[in-house]
Design an enzyme around this catalytic site. Structure first.
Site, PDB file in Angstrom:
ATOM      1  N   ARG A   1       1.872 -12.128  -0.570  1.00  0.00           N
ATOM      2  CA  ARG A   1       0.532 -12.385  -0.043  1.00  0.00           C
ATOM      3  C   ARG A   1      -0.092 -13.642  -0.609  1.00  0.00           C
ATOM      4  O   ARG A   1       0.281 -14.115  -1.684  1.00  0.00           O
ATOM      5  CB  ARG A   1      -0.385 -11.202  -0.433  1.00  0.00           C
ATOM      6  CG  ARG A   1       0.033  -9.858   0.156  1.00  0.00           C
ATOM      7  CD  ARG A   1      -0.398  -9.733   1.576  1.00  0.00           C
ATOM      8  NE  ARG A   1       0.008  -8.472   2.184  1.00  0.00           N
ATOM      9  CZ  ARG A   1      -0.710  -7.864   3.141  1.00  0.00           C
ATOM     10  NH1 ARG A   1      -1.843  -8.370   3.565  1.00  0.00           N
ATOM     11  NH2 ARG A   1      -0.266  -6.750   3.679  1.00  0.00           N
TER      12      ARG A   1
ATOM     13  N   ARG B   1       0.848  -1.185   0.000  1.00  0.00           N
ATOM     14  CA  ARG B   1       0.000   0.000   0.000  1.00  0.00           C
ATOM     15  C   ARG B   1       0.888   1.241   0.000  1.00  0.00           C
ATOM     16  O   ARG B   1       1.907   1.288   0.685  1.00  0.00           O
ATOM     17  CB  ARG B   1      -0.891   0.024   1.243  1.00  0.00           C
ATOM     18  CG  ARG B   1      -2.016  -0.986   1.200  1.00  0.00           C
ATOM     19  CD  ARG B   1      -2.943  -0.833   2.386  1.00  0.00           C
ATOM     20  NE  ARG B   1      -2.314  -1.255   3.618  1.00  0.00           N
ATOM     21  CZ  ARG B   1      -1.778  -0.452   4.514  1.00  0.00           C
ATOM     22  NH1 ARG B   1      -1.826   0.855   4.345  1.00  0.00           N
ATOM     23  NH2 ARG B   1      -1.205  -0.923   5.597  1.00  0.00           N
TER      24      ARG B   1
ATOM     25  N   CYS C   1       0.922  -7.629  12.426  1.00  0.00           N
ATOM     26  CA  CYS C   1       1.322  -7.857  13.822  1.00  0.00           C
ATOM     27  C   CYS C   1       0.847  -9.234  14.267  1.00  0.00           C
ATOM     28  O   CYS C   1       0.548  -9.439  15.433  1.00  0.00           O
ATOM     29  CB  CYS C   1       0.649  -6.827  14.733  1.00  0.00           C
ATOM     30  SG  CYS C   1       1.730  -5.594  15.423  1.00  0.00           S
TER      31      CYS C   1
ATOM     32  N   ASP D   1      -9.450  -9.339   9.308  1.00  0.00           N
ATOM     33  CA  ASP D   1      -8.877  -8.012   9.060  1.00  0.00           C
ATOM     34  C   ASP D   1      -9.832  -6.854   9.369  1.00  0.00           C
ATOM     35  O   ASP D   1      -9.393  -5.836   9.872  1.00  0.00           O
ATOM     36  CB  ASP D   1      -8.423  -7.915   7.599  1.00  0.00           C
ATOM     37  CG  ASP D   1      -7.514  -6.712   7.334  1.00  0.00           C
ATOM     38  OD1 ASP D   1      -6.682  -6.401   8.213  1.00  0.00           O
ATOM     39  OD2 ASP D   1      -7.645  -6.086   6.275  1.00  0.00           O
TER      40      ASP D   1
ATOM     41  N   SER E   1      -0.895  -3.237  11.053  1.00  0.00           N
ATOM     42  CA  SER E   1      -0.655  -4.181   9.964  1.00  0.00           C
ATOM     43  C   SER E   1       0.452  -5.182  10.288  1.00  0.00           C
ATOM     44  O   SER E   1       1.489  -4.813  10.845  1.00  0.00           O
ATOM     45  CB  SER E   1      -0.267  -3.430   8.697  1.00  0.00           C
ATOM     46  OG  SER E   1      -1.330  -2.599   8.321  1.00  0.00           O
TER      47      SER E   1
ATOM     48  N   HIS F   1     -10.646  -1.833  11.773  1.00  0.00           N
ATOM     49  CA  HIS F   1      -9.556  -2.684  11.287  1.00  0.00           C
ATOM     50  C   HIS F   1      -9.340  -3.798  12.315  1.00  0.00           C
ATOM     51  O   HIS F   1      -8.337  -3.807  13.040  1.00  0.00           O
ATOM     52  CB  HIS F   1      -8.317  -1.803  11.125  1.00  0.00           C
ATOM     53  CG  HIS F   1      -7.182  -2.452  10.410  1.00  0.00           C
ATOM     54  ND1 HIS F   1      -5.870  -2.080  10.614  1.00  0.00           N
ATOM     55  CD2 HIS F   1      -7.141  -3.425   9.483  1.00  0.00           C
ATOM     56  CE1 HIS F   1      -5.087  -2.806   9.835  1.00  0.00           C
ATOM     57  NE2 HIS F   1      -5.830  -3.630   9.145  1.00  0.00           N
TER      58      HIS F   1
ATOM     59  N   TYR G   1      -1.718  -3.423  -6.758  1.00  0.00           N
ATOM     60  CA  TYR G   1      -1.407  -4.268  -5.598  1.00  0.00           C
ATOM     61  C   TYR G   1      -2.376  -4.084  -4.435  1.00  0.00           C
ATOM     62  O   TYR G   1      -2.665  -2.962  -4.020  1.00  0.00           O
ATOM     63  CB  TYR G   1       0.004  -3.967  -5.088  1.00  0.00           C
ATOM     64  CG  TYR G   1       0.576  -5.125  -4.299  1.00  0.00           C
ATOM     65  CD1 TYR G   1       1.211  -6.169  -4.955  1.00  0.00           C
ATOM     66  CD2 TYR G   1       0.436  -5.197  -2.921  1.00  0.00           C
ATOM     67  CE1 TYR G   1       1.710  -7.253  -4.251  1.00  0.00           C
ATOM     68  CE2 TYR G   1       0.939  -6.280  -2.209  1.00  0.00           C
ATOM     69  CZ  TYR G   1       1.575  -7.301  -2.882  1.00  0.00           C
ATOM     70  OH  TYR G   1       2.069  -8.378  -2.186  1.00  0.00           O
TER      71      TYR G   1
ATOM     72  N   LYS H   1      -9.531  -1.764   2.021  1.00  0.00           N
ATOM     73  CA  LYS H   1      -9.194  -0.607   2.857  1.00  0.00           C
ATOM     74  C   LYS H   1      -9.965   0.648   2.427  1.00  0.00           C
ATOM     75  O   LYS H   1     -10.407   1.430   3.268  1.00  0.00           O
ATOM     76  CB  LYS H   1      -7.691  -0.343   2.804  1.00  0.00           C
ATOM     77  CG  LYS H   1      -6.812  -1.544   3.130  1.00  0.00           C
ATOM     78  CD  LYS H   1      -7.071  -2.115   4.499  1.00  0.00           C
ATOM     79  CE  LYS H   1      -5.986  -3.136   4.877  1.00  0.00           C
ATOM     80  NZ  LYS H   1      -6.254  -3.734   6.195  1.00  0.00           N
TER      81      LYS H   1
HETATM   82  C1  OXD Z   1      -2.900  -4.231   6.072  1.00  0.00           C
HETATM   83  C2  OXD Z   1      -3.470  -5.376   5.369  1.00  0.00           C
HETATM   84  O1  OXD Z   1      -1.956  -3.626   5.579  1.00  0.00           O
HETATM   85  O2  OXD Z   1      -4.416  -5.985   5.897  1.00  0.00           O
HETATM   86  O3  OXD Z   1      -3.393  -3.925   7.154  1.00  0.00           O
HETATM   87  O4  OXD Z   1      -3.018  -5.694   4.276  1.00  0.00           O
HETATM   88 MN    MN Z   2      -5.177  -4.978   7.594  1.00  0.00          MN
END
Ligand code: OXD
Ligand code: MN
Length: 624
Positions: A394, A82, A279, A302, A277, A254, A225, A234
């Protein structure tokens, strides 16, 4: 006079309202694609796109004996995450975007976008993707249409959302929907009519990921992407939905969603949890408890949309239908559930390819294979000195493929939330778990979440950043107003409000070693939180919140020396003093938009520090 839509051949399926046809026509007129395809979401459509992408080199078909139905895509090296620096909230007034968002003037941005989108799809097919975020027709669900020139986006959206004809039928019936326009920004024909060949991963150096909160539109240019391009995720489910939620008294968050069932009495609990993100959120969403007596099921990994239900409790749905998870680190030990979900029908992006046509990434096996093709398509050996898979590589997979998926993961009304966890990656200060004193203290805890930067977004990996509610790059309006909205939701929910906990799996000793084993053992922490919810355990008041009373955290069978346990729960006044100062500094960013209640919470924190000090002081006197 022929209608605009007829003159450029939009040929919508029957029943599509003129307003939708006109919108599609206007985007086609701007971007001038070769043809328009309305996605029906069928398997035949998907398979045809897979075929076309294999032919064009966008997809590598993996060994179908090992990973049936699975493919590998390799992005351009410049398009791997991102792009927060190119993500804009285009509200009328800059103060409504707030200091943590990139603001852009909507009129100027529209002019810019008209410029870059003009002719952007020349030589390509324009896909029209109707989709539902959340189960079709559910009371918390919402619709959208993404227009894109990327077949990769289409097949990913098919997994990540409920995409195709059923969603379109609801739009045809007049339900609310959000428009989203996406182009990779790589036309195959220039303005003079000269052609150029396509590339495996078309994109543009110039990128714009734009959200218009007032008009609820999304425009994304230049990247193919992840969250830059799969606009249901998002851009819609967080940035635009947070704006809608504020107006309509709900929460777009989130957060992962879990169901935990206690086998002794069959009681079900539902937990949502926000982590910055990468974690370990996907791992927690697929938690395999190491303690007996609990069954854990996944509802979401997510994003959570949460709305007060008819009984006044807060109900959560997962608006997505797939997982777009970080591959590196996923293994039989860290997350067997995710790993098994990837056995078939998975799209991999930027992982490495093995010699037998399978995938590999760092952490999958202890011993890397002797030879791989890396994420950029080059030969790789263990002594190449670079990762074989991109750190933000991913997998995209349908959520129903996870064996941990709850039978109620698509319940349209959602599941009632008992507890909300906020986590971050902190090596000191923040204890393993503490319970907020009340909802407003929990909002303060959420507002002050911080973590070390990871690879999911561009930026310096390892930097400490404040990431309130793990929403820093995802809140569609001024973060301070978002805190005020959370406070208001607490008033609305009253005594039905979920309990809030702060967790930190990442505390380290002075040598830098993690003190807590994490992964499946996080079930121990959640068990304590849920027993608190059930009113079964006392707690000890501390600076950070309420801590487990000695002996209450189940550490049976853990090799955890007493001094490590003590370090996990150490709440040091000096460290919290610094934390309070940093919080004050952080709040100052938002000026007088910070809700008075959060300043009061900061003062209450300082009071607790002072109180702890005075206790310490008197203790010192006694010791002396
Ligand atoms: C993020 C994702 O960046 O879920 O939070 O990809
Ligand atoms: Mn996320």
């Amino acid at each position: 006079m022929p209608q605009l839509s007829e003159s450029i051949g939009v040929s919508a399926p029957s029943g599509v309202p003129q307003s939708v046809v006109d919108w599609v026509a206007s985007i086609a007129e701007l971007t001038t694609p070769n043809e328009i395809h309305w996605c029906d979401g069928s398997v035949a459509e998907r398979d045809q796109l897979y075929e076309e992408m294999v032919d064009k080199g966008t997809f590598v078909r993996l060994n179908q004996d090992i990973r049936p139905g699975s493919y590998l895509a390799r992005s351009a090296p410049s398009d791997v995450a991102r792009v927060e620096s190119r993500t804009f909230i285009c509200s009328e007034r800059p103060e409504d975007a707030g200091p943590t968002n990139n603001w852009a003037d909507p009129t100027e941005m529209r002019t810019t976008l008209q410029g870059v989108f003009a002719g952007a799809m020349r030589g390509r097919t324009m896909y029209v993707i109707p989709f539902s975020m959340g189960p079709l027709g559910g009371p918390i669900s919402k619709l959208g249409i993404e227009i894109t020139d990327s077949p990769y986006v289409v097949v990913n959206m098919r997994m990540m959302t409920r995409m195709g004809t059923p969603a379109l039928e609801r739009i045809n019936a007049g339900e609310y929907w959000v428009p989203a326009v996406h182009s990779v920004g790589y036309p195959l024909i220039d303005e003079n009519g000269n052609s150029r060949p396509d590339v495996a991963w078309p994109c543009n150096e110039d990128k714009y990921i734009c959200q218009f909160p007032e008009t609820r539109e999304i425009w994304s240019y230049g990247s193919g992407y992840g969250g830059n391009a799969l606009l249901g995720k998002k851009s819609y489910a967080l940035r635009i939905a947070s704006v809608l939620a504020r107006e309509q008294d709900w929460l777009a968050e989130h957060m992962l969603i879990l169901r935990l069932t206690r086998e002794s009495d069959g009681r079900e609990f539902h937990v949502t949890a926000a982590f910055p993100s990468a974690c370990g959120k996907t791992n927690l969403a697929m938690l395999r408890p190491t303690i007996p007596g609990w069954k854990v099921e996944t509802i979401g990994d997510d994003i959570a949309w949460m709305r007060p239900g008819p009984d006044g409790r807060l109900y959560a749905i997962n608006p997505e239908s797939g997982f777009f998870g970080v591959a590196p680190g996923t293994s039989e030990t860290t997350n067997p559930t995710a790993l098994h979900a990837l056995d078939h029908d998975t799209i991999f992006t930027n992982v490495a390819l093995t010699d037998d046509g399978d995938v590999w990434w760092e952490g999958l096996t202890k011993q890397p294979p002797d030879h791989l093709i890396d994420w950029q398509g080059n030969d790789w050996t263990p002594d190449s000195g670079r990762p074989a898979a991109h750190p933000n590589s991913r997998f995209t997979v349908y959520a129903g493929q996870a064996e941990s998926i709850s039978p109620d993961w698509e319940a349209p009304q959602g599941v009632p939330v008992d507890a909300i966890l906020f986590g971050g990656r902190r090596s000191h200060t923040v204890p393993l778990v503490s319970e907020a004193y009340d909802w407003n203290h929990g909002v303060f805890v959420g507002a002050t979440v911080s973590s070390r930067q990871t690879a999911a977004a561009e930026g310096a990996v390892g930097e400490l950043r404040r990431d309130p509610f793990a929403m820093l790059p995802f809140c569609g309006y001024n973060m301070a107003d978002y805190w005020a909205h959370w406070l208001k939701m607490g008033e609305l929910l009253g005594k039905e409000a979920p309990r809030i906990f702060q967790v930190n799996w990442f505390r380290r000793d002075s040598d830098g070693h993690f003190l807590w084993p994490g992964f499946g053992d996080n079930s121990r922490v959640i068990e304590w939180a849920l027993r608190r919810v059930a009113g079964e355990l006392p707690a000890v008041d501390a600076i950070s919140g309420r801590l487990p009373a000695p002996g209450d955290l189940n550490i049976d069978g853990l090799d955890l020396p007493a001094e490590h346990l003590a370090m996990l729960f150490a709440v040091e006044p000096d460290e919290w003093d610094e934390e309070a100062d940093l919080t004050e500094e952080y709040f100052a960013l938002f000026g007088d938009r910070v809700p008075a209640e959060l300043n009061a919470q900061l003062q209450a924190l300082r009071d607790r520090i002072a109180e702890a000090r005075s206790r310490e002081g008197s203790g010192d006197l006694v010791d002396a």
